[in-house]
Design a protein around this motif. Structure first.
Motif, PDB file in Angstrom:
ATOM      1  N   HIS A  42       0.765  -1.398   0.122  1.00 13.14           N
ATOM      2  CA  HIS A  42      -0.035  -0.189  -0.061  1.00 13.14           C
ATOM      3  C   HIS A  42       0.901   1.202  -0.053  1.00 13.14           C
ATOM      4  O   HIS A  42       0.691   2.273   1.016  1.00 13.14           O
ATOM      5  CB  HIS A  42      -0.819  -0.101   1.040  1.00 13.14           C
ATOM      6  N   ILE A  43       1.505   1.285  -1.012  1.00 13.95           N
ATOM      7  CA  ILE A  43       2.489   2.629  -1.335  1.00 13.95           C
ATOM      8  C   ILE A  43       2.218   2.902  -2.760  1.00 13.95           C
ATOM      9  O   ILE A  43       1.641   1.913  -3.684  1.00 13.95           O
ATOM     10  CB  ILE A  43       3.948   2.334  -0.992  1.00 13.95           C
ATOM     11  N   GLU A  44       2.246   3.970  -3.138  1.00 15.19           N
ATOM     12  CA  GLU A  44       2.090   4.480  -4.614  1.00 15.19           C
ATOM     13  C   GLU A  44       3.387   4.950  -5.141  1.00 15.19           C
ATOM     14  O   GLU A  44       4.187   5.422  -4.793  1.00 15.19           O
ATOM     15  CB  GLU A  44       1.169   5.576  -4.621  1.00 15.19           C
ATOM     16  N   ILE A  45       3.633   4.125  -6.365  1.00 11.90           N
ATOM     17  CA  ILE A  45       4.671   4.756  -7.292  1.00 11.90           C
ATOM     18  C   ILE A  45       3.958   5.337  -8.474  1.00 11.90           C
ATOM     19  O   ILE A  45       3.388   4.482  -9.291  1.00 11.90           O
ATOM     20  CB  ILE A  45       5.598   3.503  -7.770  1.00 11.90           C
ATOM     21  N   LYS A  46       4.315   6.522  -8.883  1.00 13.89           N
ATOM     22  CA  LYS A  46       3.753   7.093 -10.140  1.00 13.89           C
ATOM     23  C   LYS A  46       4.455   6.551 -11.118  1.00 13.89           C
ATOM     24  O   LYS A  46       5.805   6.373 -10.997  1.00 13.89           O
ATOM     25  CB  LYS A  46       3.737   8.776 -10.055  1.00 13.89           C
ATOM     26  N   THR A  47       3.961   6.333 -12.333  1.00 13.06           N
ATOM     27  CA  THR A  47       4.258   5.831 -13.620  1.00 13.06           C
ATOM     28  C   THR A  47       5.591   6.758 -14.004  1.00 13.06           C
ATOM     29  O   THR A  47       6.509   6.144 -14.531  1.00 13.06           O
ATOM     30  CB  THR A  47       3.473   5.682 -14.685  1.00 13.06           C
ATOM     31  N   SER A  48       5.299   8.083 -13.927  1.00 12.45           N
ATOM     32  CA  SER A  48       6.257   9.061 -14.391  1.00 12.45           C
ATOM     33  C   SER A  48       7.482   9.024 -13.607  1.00 12.45           C
ATOM     34  O   SER A  48       8.734   9.360 -14.115  1.00 12.45           O
ATOM     35  CB  SER A  48       5.691  10.433 -13.960  1.00 12.45           C
ATOM     36  N   ASP A  49       7.241   8.600 -12.096  1.00 12.77           N
ATOM     37  CA  ASP A  49       8.639   8.560 -11.383  1.00 12.77           C
ATOM     38  C   ASP A  49       9.141   7.357 -11.511  1.00 12.77           C
ATOM     39  O   ASP A  49      10.434   7.445 -11.599  1.00 12.77           O
ATOM     40  CB  ASP A  49       8.257   8.443  -9.793  1.00 12.77           C
ATOM     41  N   ALA A  50       8.412   6.197 -11.726  1.00 11.47           N
ATOM     42  CA  ALA A  50       9.081   4.924 -12.147  1.00 11.47           C
ATOM     43  C   ALA A  50      10.000   5.269 -13.751  1.00 11.47           C
ATOM     44  O   ALA A  50      11.054   4.431 -13.912  1.00 11.47           O
ATOM     45  CB  ALA A  50       8.115   3.961 -12.313  1.00 11.47           C
ATOM     46  N   ARG A  51       9.500   6.008 -14.331  1.00 12.81           N
ATOM     47  CA  ARG A  51      10.240   6.006 -15.807  1.00 12.81           C
ATOM     48  C   ARG A  51      11.434   7.123 -15.653  1.00 12.81           C
ATOM     49  O   ARG A  51      12.102   7.061 -16.580  1.00 12.81           O
ATOM     50  CB  ARG A  51       9.122   6.653 -16.705  1.00 12.81           C
ATOM     51  N   GLY A  70       4.294  -3.964 -14.095  1.00  8.34           N
ATOM     52  CA  GLY A  70       4.165  -2.700 -14.533  1.00  8.34           C
ATOM     53  C   GLY A  70       5.312  -1.742 -13.830  1.00  8.34           C
ATOM     54  O   GLY A  70       6.269  -2.028 -13.941  1.00  8.34           O
ATOM     55  N   ALA A  71       4.773  -0.584 -13.338  1.00 13.05           N
ATOM     56  CA  ALA A  71       5.680   0.337 -13.065  1.00 13.05           C
ATOM     57  C   ALA A  71       5.924   0.056 -11.293  1.00 13.05           C
ATOM     58  O   ALA A  71       6.724   0.843 -10.851  1.00 13.05           O
ATOM     59  CB  ALA A  71       5.282   1.627 -13.285  1.00 13.05           C
TER      60      ALA A  71
END
Length: 311
Positions: A181-190, A263-264
Motif C-alpha cells: 500500500h504505497i504509490e509509485i507514479k508511472t512518471s517517477d518509475a520512468r 508494471g511500474a
C-alpha cells in the motif's frame, strides 16, 4: 443494449523481459462499470466509488476513452441521438502497478461499444483505450489495455501501425500478486530509467523475450522460467519497492517460475505452475513482506483468457 454492467480485469505488464510490449490478464481482481443510455447526448460520469477521481470527462481516463470511441463512431457511421452515462466502481487501487487506469480505459471503450451495437472488434478498441491511458501516464501505450480487452497474454509487436498478438495461457499457469500500500507514479518509475542500454544486455533481453513467447506457445514451463529475467529495467526500479529482492527470492525458493515488478510497481508478481505452488509462493511472499510493517494485499489468480466482459 441500453443498460449493462461489466467486469474490467487487472493486468500485469512488462513480465520482466517484455518492457512496454508484454502483458497478461488476471481473473480474480478487477473493477466494475455500469453503462446506461441517456436522453441527454454525450458522455457523462454519474458515479465513482473506491477512488477519488475527477468527474470531468476530459480529465478522467474512462471519460477520455469513452469520448474517443463515441466521436470516432459518429465520424465512421452516423450521429448518435442519445447519450451514455457511466458508473465507475474502482476495486483496483490507483498507482498499484496492476493496470488500474487501463481497466478504466478498456472498460469504458468496451461498454460504449456494446451500447453502440458492437461496431468495433476488441482489437480495434485498443486504439481508443490508449487515448485514456495517455491521461494517466502522459503517453499512449497498450501493454495493459491490450490484455485487459483481449485476455490471456498479449504482445504489442508495434505501434505504427498497431500490431497486436494474443497468446493463450498454458492451463496450469497461475499468477501471485503482492500489492504494497504505497504509490509509485508511472512518471517517477520512468524517471529512473536510463536512455541507453548496453548491447550485451539488449541481446540477453531479446533472447529472454523470444524465449518467453516460445515457452508460452509450447506450454514449456522450464523455458518460461528461464526467460523470466529482466536485466534492463528491474535493476533500476527495484529500489523503489521496499524489500523487493527478499520477496522475489522467497517466491523463487518456494517454486515460482519467476518473479518481478508488475508494471511500474509497487506490486510484485510471481508466475507459478499449479495452484498448490501458487499458494505456497503467496504464503512465502506474505511472510516476507510482513517484516516491512507496510500494509499490503495479496492475490492468487489464473490467467484470464477472456478479458473484459459483461456480468
Amino acid at each position: 443494449m441500453s443498460n449493462i454492467k461489466i467486469f474490467c480485469p487487472a493486468t500485469i505488464a512488462n513480465l520482466n523481459c517484455g518492457f512496454d510490449v508484454m502483458g497478461l490478464c488476471l481473473e480474480t481482481i478487477g473493477d466494475e462499470m455500469i453503462f446506461r443510455k441517456s436522453p441527454t447526448k454525450g458522455i457523462k460520469i454519474t458515479k465513482i466509488t473506491g477512488a477519488e477521481l475527477p468527474f470531468e470527462i476530459d480529465k478522467n481516463v474512462a471519460g477520455v476513452a469513452a469520448l474517443a470511441i463515441l466521436n470516432n463512431y459518429e465520424k465512421d457511421f452516423n450521429p448518435v441521438s442519445f447519450g451514455i452515462e457511466i458508473e465507475i466502481h474502482k476495486k483496483i487501487k490507483t498507482g498499484s502497478g496492476i493496470g488500474s487506469s487501463a481497466a478504466s480505459a478498456a472498460g469504458a471503450v468496451f461498454g460504449v461499444n456494446e451500447i453502440l451495437g458492437k461496431p468495433y472488434s476488441k482489437s480495434e478498441l485498443v486504439h481508443f483505450a490508449m487515448k485514456g491511458e495517455a491521461i494517466a501516464s502522459g503517453s499512449e501505450h497498450a501493454d495493459n489495455v491490450t490484455p485487459c480487452l483481449l485476455g490471456g497474454f498479449t504482445l504489442v509487436r508495434g505501434y505504427d501501425p498497431l500490431d497486436i498478438i494474443k497468446i493463450e495461457s498454458p492451463n496450469e499457469l497461475f499468477a501471485v500478486v503482492l500489492h504494497p500500500h504505497i504509490e509509485i507514479k508511472t512518471s517517477d518509475a520512468r524517471a529512473v530509467l536510463e536512455p541507453m542500454i548496453s548491447l550485451k544486455n539488449a541481446i540477453k533481453q531479446w533472447g529472454n523475450l523470444g524465449g518467453l513467447i516460445a515457452g508460452l506457445y509450447m506450454k514449456d514451463y522450464e523455458i518460461i522460467s528461464r526467460s523470466l529475467e529482466d536485466v534492463i529495467i528491474e535493476p533500476l526500479r527495484k529500489g523503489l519497492i521496499p524489500n523487493f529482492d527478499k520477496v522475489k527470492n522467497s517466491a523463487l525458493k518456494n517454486g515460482a517460475l519467476g518473479a518481478g515488478i508488475s508494471g511500474a510497481g509497487p506490486s510484485i508478481f510471481a508466475l507459478c505452475k499449479g495452484s498448490s505452488i501458487a499458494k505456497n509462493v503467496a504464503k512465502a511472499m506474505e511472510n516476507t513482506y510482513l517484516k516491512t510493517n507496510i500494509p499490503f494485499d495479496i492475490h492468487i489468480s489464473k490467467v484470464n483468457d477472456e478479458g473484459v466482459k459483461i456480468i
